[in-house]
Design a protein around this motif. Structure first.
Motif, PDB file in Angstrom:
ATOM      1  N   LEU A  16       0.835  -1.206   0.000  1.00 43.71           N
ATOM      2  CA  LEU A  16       0.000   0.000   0.000  1.00 43.71           C
ATOM      3  C   LEU A  16       0.866   1.251   0.000  1.00 43.71           C
ATOM      4  CD1 LEU A  16      -2.975   1.045   0.261  1.00 43.71           C
ATOM      5  CD2 LEU A  16      -2.503   1.311   2.703  1.00 43.71           C
ATOM      6  N   ASN A  17       0.557   2.186  -0.876  1.00 45.64           N
ATOM      7  CA  ASN A  17       1.243   3.471  -0.900  1.00 45.64           C
ATOM      8  C   ASN A  17       0.737   4.345   0.246  1.00 45.64           C
ATOM      9  OD1 ASN A  17       2.691   2.859  -3.266  1.00 45.64           O
ATOM     10  ND2 ASN A  17       0.969   3.495  -4.554  1.00 45.64           N
ATOM     11  N   MET A  18       1.640   4.964   0.960  1.00 52.20           N
ATOM     12  CA  MET A  18       1.269   5.792   2.108  1.00 52.20           C
ATOM     13  C   MET A  18       0.676   7.120   1.651  1.00 52.20           C
ATOM     14  SD  MET A  18       1.910   4.086   4.833  1.00 52.20           S
ATOM     15  CE  MET A  18       1.999   5.326   6.124  1.00 52.20           C
ATOM     16  N   ASN A  19      -0.402   7.540   2.310  1.00 55.30           N
ATOM     17  CA  ASN A  19      -0.956   8.873   2.109  1.00 55.30           C
ATOM     18  C   ASN A  19      -1.725   9.270   3.371  1.00 55.30           C
ATOM     19  OD1 ASN A  19      -3.825   7.960   1.883  1.00 55.30           O
ATOM     20  ND2 ASN A  19      -3.099   7.028  -0.016  1.00 55.30           N
ATOM     21  N   PHE A  20      -2.196  10.506   3.400  1.00 53.14           N
ATOM     22  CA  PHE A  20      -2.819  11.029   4.616  1.00 53.14           C
ATOM     23  C   PHE A  20      -4.062  10.239   5.008  1.00 53.14           C
ATOM     24  CE2 PHE A  20      -5.820  13.860   6.803  1.00 53.14           C
ATOM     25  CZ  PHE A  20      -5.051  14.198   7.907  1.00 53.14           C
ATOM     26  N   LYS A  21      -4.773   9.690   4.045  1.00 53.24           N
ATOM     27  CA  LYS A  21      -6.026   8.993   4.348  1.00 53.24           C
ATOM     28  C   LYS A  21      -5.828   7.785   5.260  1.00 53.24           C
ATOM     29  CE  LYS A  21      -8.509  10.404   0.176  1.00 53.24           C
ATOM     30  NZ  LYS A  21      -9.201   9.960  -1.064  1.00 53.24           N
ATOM     31  N   ILE A  22      -4.606   7.263   5.324  1.00 52.69           N
ATOM     32  CA  ILE A  22      -4.350   6.086   6.150  1.00 52.69           C
ATOM     33  C   ILE A  22      -4.493   6.411   7.643  1.00 52.69           C
ATOM     34  CG2 ILE A  22      -1.851   6.241   6.594  1.00 52.69           C
ATOM     35  CD1 ILE A  22      -1.738   3.261   5.590  1.00 52.69           C
ATOM     36  N   THR A  23      -4.536   7.716   7.976  1.00 56.45           N
ATOM     37  CA  THR A  23      -4.744   8.095   9.380  1.00 56.45           C
ATOM     38  C   THR A  23      -6.101   7.624   9.895  1.00 56.45           C
ATOM     39  OG1 THR A  23      -5.585  10.267   8.694  1.00 56.45           O
ATOM     40  CG2 THR A  23      -3.235  10.106   9.240  1.00 56.45           C
ATOM     41  N   LYS A  24      -7.027   7.288   8.985  1.00 57.54           N
ATOM     42  CA  LYS A  24      -8.320   6.748   9.417  1.00 57.54           C
ATOM     43  C   LYS A  24      -8.154   5.462  10.228  1.00 57.54           C
ATOM     44  CE  LYS A  24     -11.101   8.361   5.511  1.00 57.54           C
ATOM     45  NZ  LYS A  24     -11.846   7.917   4.312  1.00 57.54           N
ATOM     46  N   LEU A  25      -7.065   4.747   9.980  1.00 61.79           N
ATOM     47  CA  LEU A  25      -6.868   3.451  10.618  1.00 61.79           C
ATOM     48  C   LEU A  25      -6.171   3.561  11.978  1.00 61.79           C
ATOM     49  CD1 LEU A  25      -5.808   1.344   7.505  1.00 61.79           C
ATOM     50  CD2 LEU A  25      -8.097   1.757   8.421  1.00 61.79           C
ATOM     51  N   THR A  26      -5.888   4.776  12.414  1.00 65.02           N
ATOM     52  CA  THR A  26      -5.290   4.966  13.728  1.00 65.02           C
ATOM     53  C   THR A  26      -6.298   4.605  14.811  1.00 65.02           C
ATOM     54  OG1 THR A  26      -3.915   6.749  12.859  1.00 65.02           O
ATOM     55  CG2 THR A  26      -4.159   6.629  15.252  1.00 65.02           C
ATOM     56  N   HIS A  27      -5.880   3.825  15.799  1.00 64.12           N
ATOM     57  CA  HIS A  27      -6.806   3.306  16.805  1.00 64.12           C
ATOM     58  C   HIS A  27      -7.033   4.241  17.992  1.00 64.12           C
ATOM     59  CE1 HIS A  27      -7.515  -0.965  15.531  1.00 64.12           C
ATOM     60  NE2 HIS A  27      -6.524  -0.631  14.735  1.00 64.12           N
ATOM     61  N   THR A  28      -6.273   5.317  18.097  1.00 61.77           N
ATOM     62  CA  THR A  28      -6.363   6.196  19.263  1.00 61.77           C
ATOM     63  C   THR A  28      -7.683   6.954  19.263  1.00 61.77           C
ATOM     64  OG1 THR A  28      -3.968   6.481  19.182  1.00 61.77           O
ATOM     65  CG2 THR A  28      -5.216   8.005  20.569  1.00 61.77           C
ATOM     66  N   LYS A  29      -8.478   6.793  20.332  1.00 66.10           N
ATOM     67  CA  LYS A  29      -9.802   7.410  20.379  1.00 66.10           C
ATOM     68  C   LYS A  29      -9.713   8.937  20.352  1.00 66.10           C
ATOM     69  CE  LYS A  29     -14.014   7.781  23.146  1.00 66.10           C
ATOM     70  NZ  LYS A  29     -13.974   9.268  23.070  1.00 66.10           N
ATOM     71  N   LEU A  30      -8.781   9.518  21.109  1.00 68.54           N
ATOM     72  CA  LEU A  30      -8.664  10.970  21.139  1.00 68.54           C
ATOM     73  C   LEU A  30      -8.339  11.519  19.757  1.00 68.54           C
ATOM     74  CD1 LEU A  30      -6.776  11.635  24.508  1.00 68.54           C
ATOM     75  CD2 LEU A  30      -9.159  12.173  23.947  1.00 68.54           C
ATOM     76  N   PHE A  31      -7.451  10.827  19.037  1.00 65.27           N
ATOM     77  CA  PHE A  31      -7.103  11.262  17.687  1.00 65.27           C
ATOM     78  C   PHE A  31      -8.309  11.156  16.763  1.00 65.27           C
ATOM     79  CE2 PHE A  31      -5.617  10.307  13.362  1.00 65.27           C
ATOM     80  CZ  PHE A  31      -4.829  11.416  13.118  1.00 65.27           C
ATOM     81  N   ALA A  35     -15.778   4.809  13.031  1.00 68.73           N
ATOM     82  CA  ALA A  35     -16.410   3.598  12.481  1.00 68.73           C
ATOM     83  C   ALA A  35     -15.679   3.230  11.195  1.00 68.73           C
ATOM     84  CB  ALA A  35     -17.889   3.840  12.214  1.00 68.73           C
ATOM     85  N   ILE A  36     -14.806   2.237  11.274  1.00 68.85           N
ATOM     86  CA  ILE A  36     -13.862   1.962  10.193  1.00 68.85           C
ATOM     87  C   ILE A  36     -14.257   0.725   9.387  1.00 68.85           C
ATOM     88  CG2 ILE A  36     -11.447   1.447   9.662  1.00 68.85           C
ATOM     89  CD1 ILE A  36     -11.991   4.267  10.833  1.00 68.85           C
ATOM     90  N   CYS A  37     -14.207   0.871   8.067  1.00 71.67           N
ATOM     91  CA  CYS A  37     -14.345  -0.290   7.191  1.00 71.67           C
ATOM     92  C   CYS A  37     -13.407  -0.131   6.007  1.00 71.67           C
ATOM     93  CB  CYS A  37     -15.796  -0.482   6.723  1.00 71.67           C
ATOM     94  SG  CYS A  37     -16.500   0.880   5.780  1.00 71.67           S
ATOM     95  N   LEU A  38     -12.985  -1.266   5.465  1.00 69.71           N
ATOM     96  CA  LEU A  38     -12.098  -1.299   4.313  1.00 69.71           C
ATOM     97  C   LEU A  38     -12.908  -1.551   3.050  1.00 69.71           C
ATOM     98  CD1 LEU A  38      -9.258  -3.578   5.753  1.00 69.71           C
ATOM     99  CD2 LEU A  38      -9.274  -1.078   5.639  1.00 69.71           C
ATOM    100  N   HIS A  39     -12.785  -0.684   2.076  1.00 74.16           N
ATOM    101  CA  HIS A  39     -13.530  -0.828   0.826  1.00 74.16           C
ATOM    102  C   HIS A  39     -12.714  -1.649  -0.165  1.00 74.16           C
ATOM    103  CE1 HIS A  39     -15.088   0.330  -3.153  1.00 74.16           C
ATOM    104  NE2 HIS A  39     -16.247   0.482  -2.533  1.00 74.16           N
ATOM    105  N   LEU A  40     -13.266  -2.796  -0.557  1.00 77.48           N
ATOM    106  CA  LEU A  40     -12.613  -3.678  -1.527  1.00 77.48           C
ATOM    107  C   LEU A  40     -12.879  -3.177  -2.941  1.00 77.48           C
ATOM    108  CD1 LEU A  40     -13.682  -7.073   0.109  1.00 77.48           C
ATOM    109  CD2 LEU A  40     -11.576  -5.762   0.527  1.00 77.48           C
ATOM    110  N   ASP A  41     -11.880  -3.222  -3.774  1.00 78.71           N
ATOM    111  CA  ASP A  41     -11.968  -2.639  -5.111  1.00 78.71           C
ATOM    112  C   ASP A  41     -12.870  -3.460  -6.031  1.00 78.71           C
ATOM    113  OD1 ASP A  41     -11.431  -0.788  -7.077  1.00 78.71           O
ATOM    114  OD2 ASP A  41      -9.575  -1.755  -7.720  1.00 78.71           O
TER     115      ASP A  41
END
Length: 270
Positions: A150-165, A228-234
């Motif tokens: 996976l190429n890194m980009n800002f959107k990957i911050t969605k997967l951060t588990h920290t509740k405060l973040f 509320a996180i989900c992974l969208h399959l292509d």
């Protein structure tokens, strides 16, 4: 039960199976699955039968004849079959993180609907995800996704588990708190009050149009796209066209301008 999870699908058994694995390991188990099946072959039912013992409540399979893209109709039929007064909507190509249902229940509130998002995966990683990756939750870990290319980009911050973040990002994100068919929830009574989804609309904005009428009804919405996180399959989208988008945009524009709450061609016309 606490919530009915309505999942749309059409001839995508491999993706649906991965989604069902995701729901089989939820931290909150008091929910039913309502499969809104827009004309799939019997292969989809075979997948559902294989998962029938994995959930606390029976899977409700709502099927209609294949007559082209009729998502609004099958969603409305699924709404009528749902046995809970609270409804969570997602798609058969969106694998939920294990706290997906729990997050929606945590933030639900009368007078609101919840607006979530997704993290989109390329086809190579969509295909690479195995059942064990979902059960272990490895596929939601940034390190695992990077190892899959996976190429890194800002959107990957969605997967951060920290509740405060997550709470902070929900607050500052400029993304509108719209109704998104892959990750939104609301009270069944509110959806019935606006006559459900619009049968005059095909692919392109039909989910957001429902949300716009909920706003016209007087509801507000909460942003939970970082919670509320989900992974969208292509997958391919052969049912989209400029003409359909133009028609749908005209319907949405008219309804916003005239503050339409109930459309004529909705649940009541079934």
């Amino acid at each position: 039960m606490k919530v009915s999870v309505i999942i749309t699908t059409y001839n995508a058994e491999d993706w649906l199976r991965k989604v069902l694995v995701g729901f089989s390991v939820q931290t909150e188990t008091d929910f039913e699955l309502v499969i809104a099946d827009d004309g799939s072959t019997p292969k989809t039912k075979e997948v559902l039968d294989a998962f029938s013992s994995k959930f606390k409540h029976p899977i409700v399979h709502v099927w209609q004849e294949d007559d082209g893209f009729q998502k609004s109709k099958i969603l409305n039929k699924a709404i009528l079959r749902a046995n809970s007064d609270y409804l969570l909507f997602t798609d058969g190509d969106c694998v939920p993180r294990k706290d997906f249902v729990a997050v929606h229940l945590k933030y639900k509130e009368e007078g609101y609907f919840l607006s979530g998002g997704y993290f989109k995966l390329p086809m190579s990683i969509s295909q690479a995800i195995a059942d064990e990756d979902i059960i272990s939750q490895n596929c939601f870990r940034i390190s695992w996704l990077r190892r899959q290319g996976l190429n890194m980009n800002f959107k990957i911050t969605k997967l951060t588990h920290t509740k405060l973040f997550a709470d902070f990002m929900n607050w500052i994100t400029p993304t509108k708190r719209s109704w998104n068919g892959h990750n939104s929830s609301g009270f069944k009574s509110d959806i019935l009050a606006v006559n459900g989804f619009n049968h005059d609309m095909k692919y392109g904005g039909l989910d957001r149009e429902l949300g716009e009428r909920l706003f016209n009804l007087g509801l507000l919405s909460k942003q939970i796209r970082y919670s509320a996180i989900c992974l969208h399959l292509d997958h391919a989208r052969g049912y989209s066209s400029p003409e359909i988008w133009e028609k749908n945009n005209a319907i949405r524009s008219y309804n916003r301008r005239h503050k339409v709450i109930q459309i004529e061609n909705g649940i009541s016309s079934l």
